[in-house]
Design an enzyme around this catalytic site. Structure first.
Site, mmCIF file in Angstrom:
data_model
loop_
_atom_site.group_PDB
_atom_site.id
_atom_site.type_symbol
_atom_site.label_atom_id
_atom_site.label_comp_id
_atom_site.label_asym_id
_atom_site.label_seq_id
_atom_site.Cartn_x
_atom_site.Cartn_y
_atom_site.Cartn_z
ATOM 1 N N HIS A 270 -33.633 33.345 3.382
ATOM 2 C CA HIS A 270 -35.432 32.762 4.020
ATOM 3 C C HIS A 270 -35.480 33.160 5.296
ATOM 4 O O HIS A 270 -36.524 33.438 6.219
ATOM 5 C CB HIS A 270 -35.001 31.849 4.400
ATOM 6 N N GLU B 274 -33.488 28.912 -9.252
ATOM 7 C CA GLU B 274 -34.106 27.980 -8.692
ATOM 8 C C GLU B 274 -35.943 28.326 -8.218
ATOM 9 O O GLU B 274 -35.876 29.693 -8.130
ATOM 10 C CB GLU B 274 -34.337 28.063 -7.424
#
Length: 243
Positions: free
Chosen positions: A155, A222
């Protein structure tokens, strides 16, 4: 007119897994350096809301509704910041979905390096267990380190997003059932988990296909996690606060 991908859920997930392996491999081929940028402008980060002014945002780490139970350092505003190619690609995903009666709800985008380190500090604090029943019921907190909470995060390279789908076809938009909440730590959060219902699997697959059409690869552990492939700048992380 939206182009649909005609493929089985299993094959689409397999392709996404291969794409994600390529993303991970490419990022690890050279060391990732933290940029000296000190402002959003210096880092070249773009606010997604400038391209999609009414994008549905639920930036969890800017508030207390997250696994740490507190606002996370580095999140001074509930914004989705990304490098320009990732923002443009995500806006295209949103446009496609709207044509079909769906929308995105975004949980996280660019994540400052300081925020990642705040996660690590939280994981080392045995006293803070307030969200265990909701987000890691079957794991002891130390088990989150490494597999779920790492020293670095993709991220921070500003091309990875966490999100879900909204169904807006018959009235006010409502979140589709994905089988777990965002940031659930455990096997049920795996995109192709065995113990979810057929509708939940179908909802996850709809998201996989919508994101893949514009170059986003799912992280198979995820269901909410996607990275633009190829990454615009896979060797640079940022530590500019989200503001």
């Amino acid at each position: 007119m939206t182009t649909r991908t005609c493929s089985s859920p299993a094959s689409a997930i397999a392709r996404s897994a291969l794409l994600m392996l390529a993303v991970i491999g490419g990022a690890q081929a050279q060391p990732v350096q933290v940029s000296p940028a000190r402002t959003v402008e210096q880092a070249g980060l773009v606010d997604l809301a400038r391209q999609v002014p009414d994008i549905a945002l639920d930036i969890r780490y800017a508030g207390s509704n997250n696994f740490t139970a507190h606002p996370v350092p580095g999140y001074d505003a509930p914004k989705c910041l990304l490098l320009a190619p990732a923002a443009t690609a995500l806006a295209a995903v949103e446009a496609d979905l709207r044509a079909e009666g769906y929308r995105l709800r975004v949980f996280d985008c660019y994540r400052p390096a300081q925020s990642v380190q705040a996660f690590v500090r939280w994981a080392h604090d045995p006293a803070e267990q307030s969200r265990k029943a909701l987000q890691y019921p079957d794991l002891d907190k130390p088990a989150l380190l490494g597999g779920y909470i790492a020293e670095t995060s993709g991220h921070s390279r500003a091309a990875t997003v966490d999100l879900t789908l909204l169904d807006c076809r018959t009235g006010p938009c409502s979140a589709l059932d994905m089988g777990t909440d965002f940031d659930f730590f455990g096997p049920r959060a795996h995109t192709d988990a065995a113990d979810i219902s057929a509708p939940q699997r179908g909802n996850r697959q709809r998201l996989v296909q919508a994101m893949a059409r514009h170059g986003f690869a799912n992280y198979p552990l995820e269901w909410w996690h996607y990275t633009l492939s190829p990454e615009p700048d896979p060797h640079t992380a940022y530590d500019v606060p989200v503001r």
